[in-house]
Scaffold this motif. Structure first.
Motif, short mmCIF file in Angstrom:
data_model
loop_
_atom_site.label_atom_id
_atom_site.label_comp_id
_atom_site.label_asym_id
_atom_site.label_seq_id
_atom_site.Cartn_x
_atom_site.Cartn_y
_atom_site.Cartn_z
N MET A 138 0.83 -1.21 0.00
CA MET A 138 0.00 0.00 0.00
C MET A 138 0.86 1.26 0.00
O MET A 138 0.34 2.37 0.07
CB MET A 138 -0.90 0.01 1.22
CG MET A 138 -1.99 -1.03 1.14
SD MET A 138 -2.98 -0.98 2.63
CE MET A 138 -2.62 -2.55 3.32
N GLU A 153 0.31 -3.87 16.31
CA GLU A 153 -0.04 -5.28 16.17
C GLU A 153 0.56 -6.12 17.30
O GLU A 153 0.07 -7.19 17.61
CB GLU A 153 0.42 -5.82 14.82
CG GLU A 153 -0.42 -5.35 13.64
CD GLU A 153 -1.81 -5.97 13.61
OE1 GLU A 153 -1.92 -7.17 13.35
OE2 GLU A 153 -2.79 -5.25 13.86
N GLN B 82 0.59 3.25 -3.93
CA GLN B 82 -0.71 3.67 -3.37
C GLN B 82 -1.82 3.59 -4.41
O GLN B 82 -2.99 3.59 -4.08
CB GLN B 82 -0.60 5.10 -2.82
CG GLN B 82 0.23 5.15 -1.55
CD GLN B 82 0.54 6.57 -1.10
OE1 GLN B 82 0.00 7.53 -1.64
NE2 GLN B 82 1.41 6.70 -0.12
N MET B 86 -3.83 -4.47 -3.72
CA MET B 86 -3.44 -5.89 -3.73
C MET B 86 -4.23 -6.64 -2.67
O MET B 86 -4.43 -6.13 -1.57
CB MET B 86 -1.94 -6.02 -3.46
CG MET B 86 -1.40 -7.43 -3.67
SD MET B 86 0.42 -7.44 -3.67
CE MET B 86 0.77 -9.03 -4.39
N ASN B 92 -4.24 -10.98 5.26
CA ASN B 92 -3.25 -10.03 5.81
C ASN B 92 -3.87 -8.76 6.38
O ASN B 92 -3.40 -7.65 6.13
CB ASN B 92 -2.20 -9.66 4.75
CG ASN B 92 -1.39 -10.87 4.33
OD1 ASN B 92 -1.44 -11.91 4.99
ND2 ASN B 92 -0.66 -10.75 3.25
N LEU B 93 -4.93 -8.92 7.16
CA LEU B 93 -5.54 -7.76 7.80
C LEU B 93 -4.81 -7.44 9.10
O LEU B 93 -4.16 -8.31 9.68
CB LEU B 93 -7.02 -8.05 8.11
CG LEU B 93 -7.89 -8.41 6.92
CD1 LEU B 93 -9.31 -8.70 7.38
CD2 LEU B 93 -7.89 -7.30 5.88
N LEU B 94 -4.93 -6.20 9.54
CA LEU B 94 -4.35 -5.82 10.83
C LEU B 94 -5.31 -6.28 11.92
O LEU B 94 -6.45 -5.83 12.00
CB LEU B 94 -4.16 -4.31 10.89
CG LEU B 94 -3.12 -3.76 9.92
CD1 LEU B 94 -3.47 -2.38 9.46
CD2 LEU B 94 -1.75 -3.77 10.57
N PHE B 105 -6.57 2.25 6.84
CA PHE B 105 -5.11 2.15 6.85
C PHE B 105 -4.42 2.70 5.59
O PHE B 105 -3.57 3.59 5.70
CB PHE B 105 -4.71 0.69 7.12
CG PHE B 105 -3.23 0.49 7.23
CD1 PHE B 105 -2.55 0.82 8.38
CD2 PHE B 105 -2.52 -0.02 6.16
CE1 PHE B 105 -1.19 0.64 8.48
CE2 PHE B 105 -1.15 -0.19 6.24
CZ PHE B 105 -0.48 0.14 7.40
N PRO B 106 -4.78 2.23 4.39
CA PRO B 106 -4.09 2.75 3.20
C PRO B 106 -4.32 4.25 3.01
O PRO B 106 -3.48 4.94 2.42
CB PRO B 106 -4.69 1.95 2.05
CG PRO B 106 -5.98 1.42 2.57
CD PRO B 106 -5.79 1.23 4.03
N ARG B 153 -10.22 -2.55 1.43
CA ARG B 153 -8.97 -1.88 1.75
C ARG B 153 -8.17 -1.60 0.48
O ARG B 153 -7.60 -0.53 0.30
CB ARG B 153 -8.16 -2.77 2.72
CG ARG B 153 -6.84 -2.21 3.14
CD ARG B 153 -6.18 -3.08 4.18
NE ARG B 153 -5.66 -4.34 3.61
CZ ARG B 153 -4.89 -5.18 4.26
NH1 ARG B 153 -4.57 -4.94 5.53
NH2 ARG B 153 -4.47 -6.29 3.70
#
Ligand SMILES: Nc1ncnc2c1ncn2[C@@H]1O[C@H](COP(=O)(O)OP(=O)(O)OP(=O)(O)O)[C@@H](O)[C@H]1O
Ligand SMILES: [Mg+2]
Lengths: 229, 338
Positions: A138, A153, B82, B86, B92-94, B105-106, B153
């Protein structure tokens, strides 16, 4: 039994307790809180650096990792009591004296910071590489990955680590009595061991047990509350 | 939109250099849903990770919207990333953030102001059907819901490309279906170019407009799905197609059937409107041969129909070859099996 009763009903006894204990408690809390904070101020950046410079992480750098790792290992292998003495010149330079409660904080921090670095390292390593990769995809910068991904985290293990460190430092403050640091541990040794005041020893140890229990309970509860697994 | 030219990736391993990508050339047009299929270890993940420079190619070029990815680094690379979304096999989440926090988040990374972020989250939640989950944590969601968060996301910054690495491989068939449906909707609604890596032909069949087959670090075949499905060139492509359109007869059965002296066994692949035409009755009536249907299969390829038939044709050599001519004239792909 008679003797004990007589002692407890003697106002002079309580007076002597109330003179010694609160002050010692204050000294212990002062040393523990300040040392823990400073150990984290130094230890967190070291732990973060160890993780991010390791192979396959966001800024791999084997040299930084190796050198920092070695320094940390050296400091962790020196027994505290030796560190206490060896650091006297350094402490004098830093706080102007090598004895007293404030002076005791220096060796406490020097011995705890590398320990904190390793705790932080192992906490941050639990953050999955997938999440880091997602952040990279990102367009996150290394700095953003540290404070928006790695540290948040790893919140739960980090908090458990703070509890462990604090409790460790409490144990070490007892030895800090050797440089006139004072505190509850010192009272236990001075009165209980040197002057055969078993009651003093029992009381101070009981207070320490309560403090340790409390810190562990807070740590565990908070870690559980903040974990969303 | 995306041009990949002479892309190679060589990994250094203790056992020596290992070529994971060997001279890859691909063109992914704007608005396509481009599937890249291959067996495990073929190099799929390496290829898609090269597209946003998570993996640095050894040589070659990747152009996305005219931007040469291989020449970017630092801030310029981050800014470009940005604009490339993907999604991942394991989401792959927080874990420490709620659904809303994950979508934010992004946007935080891209320095959006707070009120704009809140607004964007409210726009995206209905797109992925998670209006009621804004404050849930990933651990409280099912796999399909987690992937929906991943998609929201990835879409947050209005990217022009969405990269999907095995986005449905951790999901059950029904959930896979619903996620593919969602990706397809997004592709159509926002004209978003989607690149999908998979080892399941089902995924390609459901939503892709184009497909490339990768095998042992090389692209062995590529094109619009209709042409690859109707006329596969490589054995590996044929195997993949057979996994969703089974048309193989067991050798035993084949032996038994082949005993008729004047018969031939063929498979016929057909596309689109041909599927609804009375081909078989034409064959029987016009060429005087007997047609015996051994195996048949028809399904949708994204939006067109695709089918395969295995037939036994009985008759004299001449009428059989006439039948072949007829089938070819109807744009059918015929393959003689025996
Ligand atoms: N960092 C690496 N170092 C060395 N070899 C690697 C590395 N990453 C991948 N490879 C090798 O490159 C080849 C392709 O890997 P890749 O992950 O792209 O395969 P894949 O097609 O995605 O497979 P799968 O379907 O199992 O995910 C594999 O043989 C793998 O072992
Ligand atoms: Mg893969």
């Amino acid at each position: 039994m008679e003797g004990l009763l007589a002692m407890f009903s003697d106002p002079a006894y309580w007076e002597s307790l109330s003179r010694v204990i609160p002050e010692a408690l204050y000294e212990t809390l002062y040393m523990v809180i300040v040392s823990t904070i400073l150990a984290y101020v130094l230890g967190v950046p070291m732990g973060v650096l160890l993780v991010i410079t390791s192979e396959g992480h966001i800024i791999p750098n084997p040299w930084v990792e190796r050198i920092l790792g070695t320094i940390i290992n050296i400091f962790r292998s020196i027994p505290f009591i030796i560190l206490l003495v060896a650091l006297i010149p350094f402490t004098t330079m830093l706080v102007g004296t090598s004895i007293g409660t404030t002076a005791a904080i220096v060796p406490l921090v020097v011995s705890a910071a590398p320990f904190v670095a390793r705790l932080v390292e192992s906490s941050l390593r639990e953050v999955s590489s997938g999440v880091i990769e997602a952040a990279l995809s990102m367009g996150a910068s290394p700095w953003q990955i540290i404070y928006k991904v790695l540290l948040p985290e790893a919140k739960s293990p980090l908090i458990l680590g703070i509890a462990i460190t604090t409790i460790n430092i409490i144990a070490y403050t007892a030895m800090a009595g050797a440089v006139g640091g004072g505190g509850l541990g010192d009272v236990a040794i001075q009165y209980g061991y040197n002057r055969y005041r078993t009651d003093m020893m029992i009381i101070t140890v009981l207070i320490l047990v309560v403090i340790v229990q409390l810190i562990q309970w807070i740590g565990t509860t908070l870690a559980k509350k903040l974990s969303h697994r | 939109m995306i041009y990949i030219k002479n892309l190679s990736k060589v990994f250094k391993t203790p056992k020596g250099p290992f070529t994971a990508l060997d001279n890859i050339d691909l063109h992914i047009p704007k608005g396509a849903v481009y599937g890249i299929i291959g067996l495990s270890g073929a190099g799929k993940s390496t290829l898609i990770r090269c597209m946003n420079m998570l993996e640095k190619p050894t040589s070659g070029e990747i152009l996305i919207n005219g931007q040469n990815m291989t020449q970017l680094s630092g801030v310029a690379l981050r800014k470009t990333r940005q604009k490339i979304g993907m999604i991942f096999q394991h989401f792959n989440l927080l874990e420490s953030r709620t659904v809303a926090g994950n979508i934010a988040f992004p946007l935080e990374i891209a320095d959006w102001p707070k009120h704009k972020i809140a607004e964007r989250i409210q726009q995206l939640l209905p797109v992925v059907g998670l209006e009621d989950k804004a404050n849930s944590y990933p651990a409280q969601l099912s796999g399909g819901q987690k992937q929906r968060v991943g998609i929201a996301r990835a879409l947050a910054t209005n990217p022009s490309v969405l990269l999907c690495d095995e986005a449905t491989s951790a999901l059950d068939p029904q959930t896979t279906e619903s996620i593919l449906e969602l990706l397809r909707e997004i592709n159509e609604k926002f004209n978003l170019t989607i690149v999908i890596i998979t080892h399941e032909m089902k995924v390609i069949k459901e939503i892709c407009t184009d497909v490339a087959v990768i095998d042992q670090a090389q692209i062995v075949e590529h094109g619009p799905i209709e042409s690859v499905f109707i006329n596969p060139q490589s054995n590996i492509a044929k195997d993949f197609i057979a996994s969703v359109f089974p048309n193989k007869l067991s050798p035993q059965l084949l032996c038994e059937l082949a005993q008729h002296s004047n018969s031939q066994i063929v498979t016929v692949n057909f596309l689109g409107s041909v599927a609804s035409e009375p081909i078989i009755s034409d064959l029987i009536q016009q060429y005087g041969i007997t047609v015996n249907i051994l195996h048949g299969n028809i399904d949708r390829l994204r939006s067109t129909l695709f089918g395969t038939l295995t037939l036994e044709l009985q008759g004299n050599t001449e009428s059989i070859s006439q039948a072949h001519e007829y089938l070819k004239s109807r744009n059918l792909k015929v393959e003689v099996i025996k």
